[in-house]
Scaffold this motif. Structure first.
Motif, PDB file in Angstrom:
ATOM      1  N   LEU A 204      -7.706  19.112 -37.947  1.00  0.00           N
ATOM      2  CA  LEU A 204      -8.103  17.813 -37.372  1.00  0.00           C
ATOM      3  C   LEU A 204      -9.432  17.613 -38.407  1.00  0.00           C
ATOM      4  O   LEU A 204     -10.209  18.319 -38.933  1.00  0.00           O
ATOM      5  N   LEU A 209     -12.707  10.859 -35.809  1.00  0.00           N
ATOM      6  CA  LEU A 209     -12.700  10.698 -34.354  1.00  0.00           C
ATOM      7  C   LEU A 209     -14.082  10.306 -33.861  1.00  0.00           C
ATOM      8  O   LEU A 209     -14.919  10.714 -34.318  1.00  0.00           O
ATOM      9  N   LEU A 213     -15.045  11.681 -28.358  1.00  0.00           N
ATOM     10  CA  LEU A 213     -13.686  12.280 -28.334  1.00  0.00           C
ATOM     11  C   LEU A 213     -13.455  13.588 -28.951  1.00  0.00           C
ATOM     12  O   LEU A 213     -12.532  14.339 -28.444  1.00  0.00           O
ATOM     13  N   SER A 216     -13.249  16.893 -26.818  1.00  0.00           N
ATOM     14  CA  SER A 216     -11.991  17.083 -25.967  1.00  0.00           C
ATOM     15  C   SER A 216     -10.811  17.428 -26.619  1.00  0.00           C
ATOM     16  O   SER A 216      -9.802  18.082 -26.441  1.00  0.00           O
ATOM     17  N   GLU A 217     -10.922  16.907 -28.022  1.00  0.00           N
ATOM     18  CA  GLU A 217      -9.719  17.357 -29.251  1.00  0.00           C
ATOM     19  C   GLU A 217      -9.871  18.765 -29.392  1.00  0.00           C
ATOM     20  O   GLU A 217      -8.873  19.174 -29.756  1.00  0.00           O
ATOM     21  N   LYS A 234      -5.130  19.067 -20.943  1.00  0.00           N
ATOM     22  CA  LYS A 234      -4.792  19.007 -22.123  1.00  0.00           C
ATOM     23  C   LYS A 234      -5.042  20.120 -22.966  1.00  0.00           C
ATOM     24  O   LYS A 234      -6.453  20.068 -23.071  1.00  0.00           O
ATOM     25  N   GLY A 236      -6.483  21.956 -26.462  1.00  0.00           N
ATOM     26  CA  GLY A 236      -7.356  21.320 -27.551  1.00  0.00           C
ATOM     27  C   GLY A 236      -6.740  21.924 -28.795  1.00  0.00           C
ATOM     28  O   GLY A 236      -5.826  22.492 -28.834  1.00  0.00           O
ATOM     29  N   LYS A 237      -7.393  21.642 -29.952  1.00  0.00           N
ATOM     30  CA  LYS A 237      -6.836  22.039 -31.188  1.00  0.00           C
ATOM     31  C   LYS A 237      -6.914  23.596 -31.098  1.00  0.00           C
ATOM     32  O   LYS A 237      -6.067  24.493 -31.994  1.00  0.00           O
TER      33      LYS A 237
END
Length: 284
Positions: A204, A209, A213, A216-217, A234, A236-237
């Motif tokens: 990442l 980004l 955001l 949440s990523e 969802k 995340g990484k």
């Protein structure tokens, strides 16, 4: 007396139900061989008892096990009739001293003795798993390896040696250097040299980004955490990199408010999704 006789009868029935059973003493002489195996050896059980095991069973390792006291598990063995079986060999101990050895096949029926096809299937499946791992590594893993780090200067040799050493550690690694010096290449190489190389390599770029955001990523989110959140949430990484490696490029560009949450993830290997209430264990 009845109990002892009954016990011996039961043990004999157990041995006779197996494809191969042979017992030797510490001198390598046969003490017992079951009828099923004696038929393959083309010798009556009574005739085999007392004879050197190497004389009755060519290429046997029973005498080695009795002498060394080291068990041998799952060993392929070619019998006198040419069939290949898988056998276990165990030393027999009494009061801590080896007094003999026993070998038996993992098969339980006479018609299962020939396991050559089984061995071939095992070899084929092992090869296929290896191929799948390579393909999975290509799709999900690191692109570069230690071979892409070119150079034979003392400094480059030290760098490669450091990569090999660091790759075996479970510690987080900080890679520093000017732009264009190959920091990401080193991160890929560390992953490829580590025991995690068949697991995901997730990266990442923290500078690419928007700040709203990035959380949440990194940590993922639960359903309904914010407007536009996907149904079901969802990952995340951190979750995507579970059991693998996570590269956070330009980590110094992370917002200050995320640093404490990031520190907990790195130190405690535990995260919490945006909008979540339960901690999630991660291994990266």
């Amino acid at each position: 007396m009845y109990d002892n006789v009954r016990f011996l009868e039961i043990m004999e029935q157990i041995f006779e139900s197996m494809a191969v059973v042979v017992v030797t003493d510490t001198d390598g002489r046969i003490v017992y061989v079951n009828r099923s195996y004696s038929e393959i050896l083309e010798v009556a059980p009574d005739e085999a008892v007392g004879k050197p095991v190497a004389e009755i069973i060519p290429r046997t390792r029973m005498n080695i096990v009795a002498r060394t006291g080291q068990e041998e598990i799952g060993s392929p063995f070619v019998m006198k009739n040419g069939d290949t079986i898988i056998v276990n060999r165990h030393p027999i101990r009494k009061d801590g001293q080896v007094i003999g050895a026993v070998a038996f096949s993992v098969m339980s029926k006479r018609n299962e003795v020939n396991t050559l096809s089984t061995l071939e299937q095992i070899n084929r499946l092992t090869f296929e798993i290896s191929q799948y791992k390579q393909e999975l590594g290509r799709l999900r893993g690191a692109k570069y390896s230690l071979d892409q780090i070119i150079g034979e200067t003392p400094g480059m040799q030290r760098l490669r040696e450091m990569i090999r050493k660091v790759a075996q550690s479970k510690s987080s690694v900080l890679i520093t250097g000017e732009t264009g010096t190959g920091k990401e290449l080193i991160a890929h190489a560390i992953h490829q040299e580590s025991p995690r190389k068949h697991n995901p390599f997730v990266k990442l770029n923290c500078a690419a980004l928007p700040s709203e955001l990035i959380e949440s990523e990194l940590f993922g989110y639960e359903e309904g955490a914010f407007t536009g959140a996907k149904k079901g949430g969802k990952p995340g990484k951190f979750e995507l990199a579970h059991a693998g490696s996570l590269l956070l490029d330009e980590i110094d560009q992370l917002p200050l408010y995320l640093q404490s949450k990031l520190l907990r993830a790195i130190q405690e290997k535990e995260i919490e999704r945006v909008g979540g209430t339960k901690p999630i264990d991660v291994d990266f």
